[in-house]
Design a protein around this motif. Structure first.
Motif, mmCIF file in Angstrom:
data_model
loop_
_atom_site.group_PDB
_atom_site.id
_atom_site.type_symbol
_atom_site.label_atom_id
_atom_site.label_comp_id
_atom_site.label_asym_id
_atom_site.label_seq_id
_atom_site.Cartn_x
_atom_site.Cartn_y
_atom_site.Cartn_z
ATOM 1 N N ARG A 69 19.520 -20.106 143.958
ATOM 2 C CA ARG A 69 20.333 -19.473 142.910
ATOM 3 C C ARG A 69 21.401 -20.436 142.397
ATOM 4 N NH1 ARG A 69 20.852 -13.755 142.433
ATOM 5 N NH2 ARG A 69 19.176 -12.688 143.497
ATOM 6 N N VAL B 185 21.796 -21.606 138.597
ATOM 7 C CA VAL B 185 23.057 -21.430 137.873
ATOM 8 C C VAL B 185 23.564 -22.772 137.365
ATOM 9 C CG1 VAL B 185 25.479 -20.770 138.144
ATOM 10 C CG2 VAL B 185 23.696 -19.282 139.017
ATOM 11 N N TYR C 77 22.694 -16.177 132.577
ATOM 12 C CA TYR C 77 23.090 -15.978 133.974
ATOM 13 C C TYR C 77 22.752 -14.558 134.417
ATOM 14 C CZ TYR C 77 25.972 -15.254 138.079
ATOM 15 O OH TYR C 77 26.397 -14.932 139.335
ATOM 16 N N SER D 176 18.959 -14.159 134.833
ATOM 17 C CA SER D 176 18.339 -14.883 135.942
ATOM 18 C C SER D 176 18.902 -14.509 137.301
ATOM 19 C CB SER D 176 18.480 -16.391 135.724
ATOM 20 O OG SER D 176 19.810 -16.783 135.889
ATOM 21 N N GLN D 177 20.183 -14.134 137.371
ATOM 22 C CA GLN D 177 20.799 -13.888 138.665
ATOM 23 C C GLN D 177 21.006 -12.407 138.970
ATOM 24 O OE1 GLN D 177 21.196 -16.506 140.818
ATOM 25 N NE2 GLN D 177 20.103 -17.499 139.153
ATOM 26 N N CYS D 178 21.418 -11.656 137.983
ATOM 27 C CA CYS D 178 21.727 -10.246 138.235
ATOM 28 C C CYS D 178 20.494 -9.363 138.075
ATOM 29 C CB CYS D 178 22.837 -9.777 137.296
ATOM 30 S SG CYS D 178 24.365 -10.723 137.484
ATOM 31 N N ASN E 141 17.383 -10.657 137.976
ATOM 32 C CA ASN E 141 16.295 -11.389 138.622
ATOM 33 C C ASN E 141 15.085 -11.591 137.718
ATOM 34 O OD1 ASN E 141 17.524 -11.871 141.117
ATOM 35 N ND2 ASN E 141 17.044 -9.791 141.786
#
Length: 137
Positions: free
Chosen positions: A42, A46, A128, A131-133, A135
């Motif tokens: 991750r 980022v 962000y 891709s991160q929260c 997925n």
């Protein structure tokens, strides 16, 4: 003889207990290592997002600066403007072209820079979040 069996039984129970604890500890270590690998992936993603959108922002700001230099070198900036004409009785138009004053030009480029910064920040935050929260890879 009974004492030997009792000691053997106690040792066996102790060995089973510690073996079970050992396997639990191994499982926890595996979970932690998996978590660390996920966090590293991750972090890398980022970092890539940050680099990509920082580069986009830098390019946009360079474009604004290039436009500003082009205008100061005599280029044209097209937008609605009014001419300050001197009233003459001859009816011939002035030879000067419509041009914003210096303050309006400065404000225009300040706004362009701020728009590009906001656009890059919003795009980066959206990437962000996807891709991160959420997925979404």
């Amino acid at each position: 003889m009974m004492a030997v069996i009792l000691v053997f039984f106690i040792l066996a129970k102790t060995a089973i207990f510690y073996r079970s604890e050992y396997h639990h500890a191994l499982n926890r270590v595996d979970e932690k290592q998996t978590l660390i690998k996920d966090m590293q992936q991750r972090e890398k993603k980022v970092s890539q997002i940050d680099k990509e959108y920082s580069n986009r922002l830098q390019q946009a700001l360079e474009n604004v600066s290039q436009l500003e230099h082009s205008l100061s070198a005599g280029g044209r900036l097209q937008f609605a403007a009014t001419c300050n004409r001197t009233h003459s009785t001859s009816g011939v138009d002035d030879a000067t072209r419509a041009r914003p004053d210096n303050t309006a030009e400065r404000d225009y480029f300040t706004l362009r820079r701020r728009i590009e910064i906001a656009r890059a920040q919003i795009s980066g935050l959206q990437a962000y979040i996807r891709s991160q929260c959420l997925n979404e890879h």
